[in-house]
Design a protein around this motif. Structure first.
Motif, PDB file in Angstrom:
ATOM      1  N   LEU A  68       3.365   4.814   6.535  1.00  8.08           N
ATOM      2  CA  LEU A  68       3.694   5.443   5.256  1.00  8.08           C
ATOM      3  C   LEU A  68       4.187   6.860   5.510  1.00  8.08           C
ATOM      4  O   LEU A  68       3.625   7.587   6.339  1.00  8.08           O
ATOM      5  CB  LEU A  68       2.453   5.474   4.349  1.00  8.08           C
ATOM      6  CG  LEU A  68       2.460   6.441   3.155  1.00  8.08           C
ATOM      7  CD1 LEU A  68       3.503   6.014   2.129  1.00  8.08           C
ATOM      8  CD2 LEU A  68       1.082   6.495   2.509  1.00  8.08           C
ATOM      9  N   GLU A  69       5.229   7.244   4.779  1.00  6.09           N
ATOM     10  CA  GLU A  69       5.658   8.641   4.796  1.00  6.09           C
ATOM     11  C   GLU A  69       5.457   9.205   3.396  1.00  6.09           C
ATOM     12  O   GLU A  69       5.964   8.679   2.417  1.00  6.09           O
ATOM     13  CB  GLU A  69       7.125   8.775   5.201  1.00  6.09           C
ATOM     14  CG  GLU A  69       7.550  10.241   5.313  1.00  6.09           C
ATOM     15  CD  GLU A  69       8.986  10.421   5.779  1.00  6.09           C
ATOM     16  OE1 GLU A  69       9.730  11.162   5.107  1.00  6.09           O
ATOM     17  OE2 GLU A  69       9.348   9.807   6.809  1.00  6.09           O
ATOM     18  N   LEU A  70       4.679  10.270   3.319  1.00  8.90           N
ATOM     19  CA  LEU A  70       4.342  10.868   2.032  1.00  8.90           C
ATOM     20  C   LEU A  70       4.626  12.358   2.088  1.00  8.90           C
ATOM     21  O   LEU A  70       4.081  13.074   2.928  1.00  8.90           O
ATOM     22  CB  LEU A  70       2.857  10.607   1.720  1.00  8.90           C
ATOM     23  CG  LEU A  70       2.346  11.032   0.351  1.00  8.90           C
ATOM     24  CD1 LEU A  70       2.999  10.208  -0.759  1.00  8.90           C
ATOM     25  CD2 LEU A  70       0.822  10.873   0.282  1.00  8.90           C
ATOM     26  N   PHE A  71       5.509  12.823   1.239  1.00  8.12           N
ATOM     27  CA  PHE A  71       5.899  14.236   1.212  1.00  8.12           C
ATOM     28  C   PHE A  71       6.323  14.702   2.607  1.00  8.12           C
ATOM     29  O   PHE A  71       5.967  15.801   3.060  1.00  8.12           O
ATOM     30  CB  PHE A  71       4.755  15.106   0.678  1.00  8.12           C
ATOM     31  CG  PHE A  71       4.511  14.966  -0.805  1.00  8.12           C
ATOM     32  CD1 PHE A  71       5.081  15.844  -1.708  1.00  8.12           C
ATOM     33  CD2 PHE A  71       3.719  13.939  -1.288  1.00  8.12           C
ATOM     34  CE1 PHE A  71       4.864  15.722  -3.073  1.00  8.12           C
ATOM     35  CE2 PHE A  71       3.491  13.791  -2.635  1.00  8.12           C
ATOM     36  CZ  PHE A  71       4.069  14.677  -3.536  1.00  8.12           C
ATOM     37  N   GLY A  72       7.067  13.840   3.279  1.00  9.91           N
ATOM     38  CA  GLY A  72       7.595  14.188   4.591  1.00  9.91           C
ATOM     39  C   GLY A  72       6.605  14.067   5.727  1.00  9.91           C
ATOM     40  O   GLY A  72       6.931  14.400   6.873  1.00  9.91           O
TER      41      GLY A  72
ATOM     42  N   LEU B 279       0.792  -1.230   0.000  1.00 10.97           N
ATOM     43  CA  LEU B 279       0.000   0.000   0.000  1.00 10.97           C
ATOM     44  C   LEU B 279       0.829   1.287   0.000  1.00 10.97           C
ATOM     45  O   LEU B 279       0.467   2.247  -0.701  1.00 10.97           O
ATOM     46  CB  LEU B 279      -0.967  -0.003   1.184  1.00 10.97           C
ATOM     47  CG  LEU B 279      -2.249  -0.821   0.959  1.00 10.97           C
ATOM     48  CD1 LEU B 279      -3.024  -0.992   2.256  1.00 10.97           C
ATOM     49  CD2 LEU B 279      -3.121  -0.155  -0.099  1.00 10.97           C
ATOM     50  N   PRO B 280       1.930   1.366   0.744  1.00 12.06           N
ATOM     51  CA  PRO B 280       2.718   2.606   0.670  1.00 12.06           C
ATOM     52  C   PRO B 280       3.146   2.948  -0.755  1.00 12.06           C
ATOM     53  O   PRO B 280       3.050   4.108  -1.180  1.00 12.06           O
ATOM     54  CB  PRO B 280       3.922   2.308   1.578  1.00 12.06           C
ATOM     55  CG  PRO B 280       3.385   1.328   2.569  1.00 12.06           C
ATOM     56  CD  PRO B 280       2.451   0.456   1.790  1.00 12.06           C
ATOM     57  N   GLU B 281       3.597   1.943  -1.481  1.00  9.11           N
ATOM     58  CA  GLU B 281       4.039   2.177  -2.860  1.00  9.11           C
ATOM     59  C   GLU B 281       2.847   2.510  -3.756  1.00  9.11           C
ATOM     60  O   GLU B 281       2.934   3.392  -4.625  1.00  9.11           O
ATOM     61  CB  GLU B 281       4.765   0.931  -3.388  1.00  9.11           C
ATOM     62  CG  GLU B 281       5.398   1.128  -4.754  1.00  9.11           C
ATOM     63  CD  GLU B 281       6.194  -0.094  -5.182  1.00  9.11           C
ATOM     64  OE1 GLU B 281       6.450  -0.218  -6.395  1.00  9.11           O
ATOM     65  OE2 GLU B 281       6.555  -0.920  -4.323  1.00  9.11           O
ATOM     66  N   ILE B 282       1.737   1.804  -3.557  1.00  5.05           N
ATOM     67  CA  ILE B 282       0.530   2.054  -4.356  1.00  5.05           C
ATOM     68  C   ILE B 282       0.046   3.486  -4.160  1.00  5.05           C
ATOM     69  O   ILE B 282      -0.234   4.209  -5.124  1.00  5.05           O
ATOM     70  CB  ILE B 282      -0.585   1.050  -3.966  1.00  5.05           C
ATOM     71  CG1 ILE B 282      -0.228  -0.356  -4.461  1.00  5.05           C
ATOM     72  CG2 ILE B 282      -1.932   1.487  -4.531  1.00  5.05           C
ATOM     73  CD1 ILE B 282      -1.156  -1.433  -3.951  1.00  5.05           C
ATOM     74  N   ILE B 283      -0.046   3.906  -2.905  1.00  7.93           N
ATOM     75  CA  ILE B 283      -0.584   5.237  -2.603  1.00  7.93           C
ATOM     76  C   ILE B 283       0.342   6.334  -3.105  1.00  7.93           C
ATOM     77  O   ILE B 283      -0.099   7.329  -3.696  1.00  7.93           O
ATOM     78  CB  ILE B 283      -0.824   5.363  -1.086  1.00  7.93           C
ATOM     79  CG1 ILE B 283      -1.939   4.399  -0.661  1.00  7.93           C
ATOM     80  CG2 ILE B 283      -1.175   6.803  -0.710  1.00  7.93           C
ATOM     81  CD1 ILE B 283      -2.062   4.214   0.834  1.00  7.93           C
ATOM     82  N   GLU B 284       1.634   6.160  -2.903  1.00  4.52           N
ATOM     83  CA  GLU B 284       2.590   7.171  -3.374  1.00  4.52           C
ATOM     84  C   GLU B 284       2.550   7.280  -4.894  1.00  4.52           C
ATOM     85  O   GLU B 284       2.576   8.387  -5.445  1.00  4.52           O
ATOM     86  CB  GLU B 284       4.004   6.821  -2.895  1.00  4.52           C
ATOM     87  CG  GLU B 284       5.022   7.886  -3.275  1.00  4.52           C
ATOM     88  CD  GLU B 284       6.392   7.650  -2.653  1.00  4.52           C
ATOM     89  OE1 GLU B 284       7.291   8.470  -2.887  1.00  4.52           O
ATOM     90  OE2 GLU B 284       6.545   6.634  -1.933  1.00  4.52           O
ATOM     91  N   THR B 285       2.486   6.126  -5.578  1.00  5.40           N
ATOM     92  CA  THR B 285       2.411   6.138  -7.042  1.00  5.40           C
ATOM     93  C   THR B 285       1.150   6.856  -7.510  1.00  5.40           C
ATOM     94  O   THR B 285       1.184   7.647  -8.464  1.00  5.40           O
ATOM     95  CB  THR B 285       2.420   4.693  -7.585  1.00  5.40           C
ATOM     96  OG1 THR B 285       3.593   4.031  -7.129  1.00  5.40           O
ATOM     97  CG2 THR B 285       2.386   4.684  -9.110  1.00  5.40           C
ATOM     98  N   TRP B 286       0.038   6.568  -6.834  1.00  7.68           N
ATOM     99  CA  TRP B 286      -1.235   7.198  -7.212  1.00  7.68           C
ATOM    100  C   TRP B 286      -1.188   8.707  -7.013  1.00  7.68           C
ATOM    101  O   TRP B 286      -1.523   9.479  -7.934  1.00  7.68           O
ATOM    102  CB  TRP B 286      -2.369   6.593  -6.376  1.00  7.68           C
ATOM    103  CG  TRP B 286      -3.664   7.315  -6.497  1.00  7.68           C
ATOM    104  CD1 TRP B 286      -4.362   7.567  -7.639  1.00  7.68           C
ATOM    105  CD2 TRP B 286      -4.425   7.904  -5.434  1.00  7.68           C
ATOM    106  NE1 TRP B 286      -5.510   8.259  -7.355  1.00  7.68           N
ATOM    107  CE2 TRP B 286      -5.584   8.482  -6.008  1.00  7.68           C
ATOM    108  CE3 TRP B 286      -4.252   7.972  -4.045  1.00  7.68           C
ATOM    109  CZ2 TRP B 286      -6.539   9.129  -5.247  1.00  7.68           C
ATOM    110  CZ3 TRP B 286      -5.219   8.615  -3.290  1.00  7.68           C
ATOM    111  CH2 TRP B 286      -6.346   9.194  -3.883  1.00  7.68           C
ATOM    112  N   ILE B 287      -0.762   9.152  -5.838  1.00 11.73           N
ATOM    113  CA  ILE B 287      -0.739  10.592  -5.554  1.00 11.73           C
ATOM    114  C   ILE B 287       0.175  11.329  -6.535  1.00 11.73           C
ATOM    115  O   ILE B 287      -0.160  12.408  -7.043  1.00 11.73           O
ATOM    116  CB  ILE B 287      -0.291  10.846  -4.098  1.00 11.73           C
ATOM    117  CG1 ILE B 287      -1.418  10.460  -3.124  1.00 11.73           C
ATOM    118  CG2 ILE B 287       0.101  12.295  -3.879  1.00 11.73           C
ATOM    119  CD1 ILE B 287      -2.673  11.313  -3.248  1.00 11.73           C
TER     120      ILE B 287
END
Length: 673
Positions: free
Chosen positions: A172-176, A128-136
């Motif tokens: 998950l870390e997304l954009f810091g 999921l971390p990779e999926i969500i980051e790819t989507w965003i």
């Protein structure tokens, strides 16, 4: 095993227009990524100005186990004299196994090296971390921004991330920003982060603290509020669909409120008031008995029971906007409708100024006026064309560019010009879309045609031709507009002969072949009929737009009528017989060479049909296709390719004469049904 999955990406306020433009792609992009990870399943997407949310009622906790197959080189290539070749060794390395673990399989009729391995599905929490980051990061809102010390950018800063698989947090870390089991409710309810134990509590806390998460629910509430205001006050609120979508997107807890402004501002043209309210404030205009009132509807994002301060604040903000409009209006009326200064505004590099464009449009308008025999004053035409762009110098159009033409109409009225001139100024840009209104008078139509034709011919004269999807000057739309106008007003305009005559106005030569091809390509898209019908009419050589449209309509009606397939088979036989005949020739049938009554009957009926005057092309084509019984009898009774050369040629001339009459309307052999 299945669990719920909640994905919430919290952001600073999203701008509505970029969000709405990307909206149609957001769900598809997410679904495509899930499919790549073999995790595709049903989900719902929600948005508010502060969050993007994905909700799965059921989500796999891991991928399904799968089988991965590998096919290698043919056995004859993989082994030579019982020894493995580099091809076999390379295949084994690719599969990560020894040569002994390889087997064989049949593929495309050959025995090849083969290896199969079982692949265990990975846990969703790891993917999921990779999926969500790819989507965003796949989302394209146009402009983006950076914040803090980050190198990455997004439409607005991301402030919180909440990912819950079941009730468990997905790290998950997304954009810091590190994911956490928190969310933010309406600011008036609570400015700080709110803890949520799971998805159920998440939805409850949003609902109970001023956030209507579902955009459909927000839209329904706004509609219901507006309907209540209309009923209570005896008013009608004008709903602009685009504006409505925007207010749904920028509010988390919308409430429609009725405000007012000073009646003195009703002295402004209604469009000025409406545009000012829509563009600057996102207000909906209010009408009563068909007239604009000094009321407006604002959709507020306030989470409160007392909206008096909200209404007063919006009224306070609107007043200076309308005061500016009044200032522009009064100044423009003092200055009058003048073209002075247009010579300093460049229309396009290589095509001079807007003043130069007006001169070209005037020449085109005069030629078209005479050609079409317009029943109007030529003096009015000259005045309308000369003043058509004058409002570009006004303060009002400088502020509200979308009001060009319309403000010219009001200023022309105030200056005492005739209504027909003022209307022509207002309607010069029509039609400006597929569903747009058309000019209302022949004079307006000529002015609008002149504008579109000059833009088209001028840009082609400097080789500024649309390519692919690029059409910055909307030339495709201009061609559609030209077609709509000539069809509506019955103007005869030939895209070859008339365009060549108009081309004398331009300094640079125009590539007529490219221009003709461009216009015809638009016509193929303009008419919503079987494409082969358009090709059949074009094959006849017709290039006059009014006749082109009438012939397409006529042929389309007949093609879609009962029994056309039977008629078509007969006339395609006629077309095959005449395929090598030049339809520009003059044909003379020699009756003394007839040997059978079927020839005489066919010619007699053809002469009878040809001698008549027809109300339209459909009646004429229907009459010509009505020769089917005589043609069938003719084909049954005689051989066209008779042994006697003179008889053979005469029969070909008879058949060619008939097809030539049809060919003037359409080459029906091109029609496919």
């Amino acid at each position: 095993m299945l669990k719920t999955l909640l994905i919430e990406i919290g952001v600073e306020e999203l701008p509505a227009v970029p969000l709405l433009k990307e909206l149609k792609n957001i769900e598809k992009k997410y679904a495509d990524i899930l499919e790549q990870y073999n995790l595709l399943c049903e989900f719902e997407f929600y948005y508010t100005p502060r969050r993007l949310v994905i909700w799965h009622r059921e989500f796999k906790v891991s991928q399904d186990d799968s089988v991965e197959e590998f096919f290698g080189a043919p056995l004859a290539v993989a082994y030579k004299d019982g020894e493995a070749t580099p091809a076999a060794e390379g295949f084994a390395r690719k599969c990560g196994v020894s040569l002994e673990q390889l087997t064989t399989a049949d593929k495309d009729g050959k025995v090849v090296l083969y290896y199969k391995k079982d692949v265990a599905g990975k846990p969703s929490s790891e993917l999921l971390p990779e999926i969500i980051e790819t989507w965003i990061k796949s989302l394209d809102f146009g402009k983006s921004m950076r914040w803090g010390s980050l190198d990455e950018s997004f439409i607005r800063p991301i402030r919180w991330v909440n990912i819950l698989l079941g009730d468990e947090l997905v790290e998950l870390e997304l954009f810091g920003v590190q994911s956490s089991k928190t969310t933010f409710v309406h600011r008036i309810a609570n400015f700080d982060a709110v803890d949520v134990a799971g998805a159920k509590e998440y939805f409850e806390k949003l609902q109970n603290n001023g956030v209507l998460l579902y955009q459909e629910e927000r839209a329904k509430k706004i509609t219901k509020d507006i309907e209540a205001l209309e009923t209570a006050n005896g008013i009608k609120v004008e709903i602009d669909e685009e504006l409505f979508a925007e207010v749904v997107a920028i509010n988390e807890h919308p409430t429609a409120l009725l405000g007012s402004f000073d009646e003195e501002f009703l002295a402004l043209p209604p469009e000025v008031i409406i545009t000012s309210m829509k563009e600057h404030q996102r207000y909906f205009p209010v009408f009563k008995e068909g007239k604009l009132t000094n009321k407006f509807v604002v959709v507020a994002n306030a989470y409160t029971d007392d909206f008096s301060e909200v209404i007063a604040g919006n009224e306070r903000v609107l007043r200076p906007r309308l005061a500016d409009g009044m200032f522009f209006w009064e100044n423009d009326l003092k200055n009058g409708l003048s073209t002075a200064g247009l010579e300093k505004i460049t229309f396009f590099k290589g095509l001079g100024s807007v003043a130069d464009k007006i001169q070209r449009e005037a020449k085109i308008a005069n030629l078209l006026f005479d050609k079409f025999g317009v029943n109007a004053s030529k003096e009015d035409l000259t005045t309308a064309v000369e003043l058509a762009k004058a409002d570009l110098m006004s303060e009002m159009v400088y502020e509200f560019t979308e009001l060009q033409g319309l403000m010219g109409y009001y200023y022309a009225q105030k200056a005492g010009y005739s209504e027909i001139v003022a209307v022509a100024i207002k309607e010069q840009y029509l039609p400006d879309g597929e569903e747009s209104e058309l000019p209302s008078t022949p004079l307006s139509a000529v002015v609008a045609l002149s504008l579109k034709l000059d833009t088209l011919l001028a840009l082609f004269s400097i080789n500024q031709i649309p390519t692919g999807s690029r059409d910055p000057f909307a030339l495709r739309r201009a061609v559609n507009g030209i077609a709509r106008i000539v069809n509506e007003f019955g103007f005869n305009f030939d895209i070859v002969a008339d365009v060549k005559e108009l081309s004398a106005i331009y300094e640079n030569p125009i590539d007529f072949e490219k221009l003709e091809a461009f216009i015809l390509e638009r016509m193929k898209r303009y008419y919503k009929v079987n494409p082969s019908i358009i090709e059949a009419v074009l094959a006849s050589g017709e290039r006059e737009l009014l006749a082109l449209g009438q012939k397409i309509d006529a042929l389309n009606n007949l093609v879609n009528s009962d029994g056309f397939s039977e008629v078509s088979s007969t006339f395609k036989r006629v077309a095959n017989i005449t395929k090598d005949v030049d339809m520009n020739e003059e044909f003379a049938v020699n009756e003394t060479l007839f040997e059978d009554d079927s020839e005489r009957e066919l010619l007699a009926h053809f002469n009878e049909v040809s001698a008549k005057e027809y109300e339209n092309y459909e009646y004429e084509l229907d009459a010509l296709l009505g020769l089917k019984p005589e043609l069938d009898k003719f084909f049954d009774s005689v051989m066209v390719n008779a042994q006697d050369e003179a008889v053979k040629n005469n029969r070909k001339v008879l058949v060619s004469s008939i097809y030539k009459a049809i060919f003037k309307i359409a080459d029906i052999k091109e029609v496919s049904i």
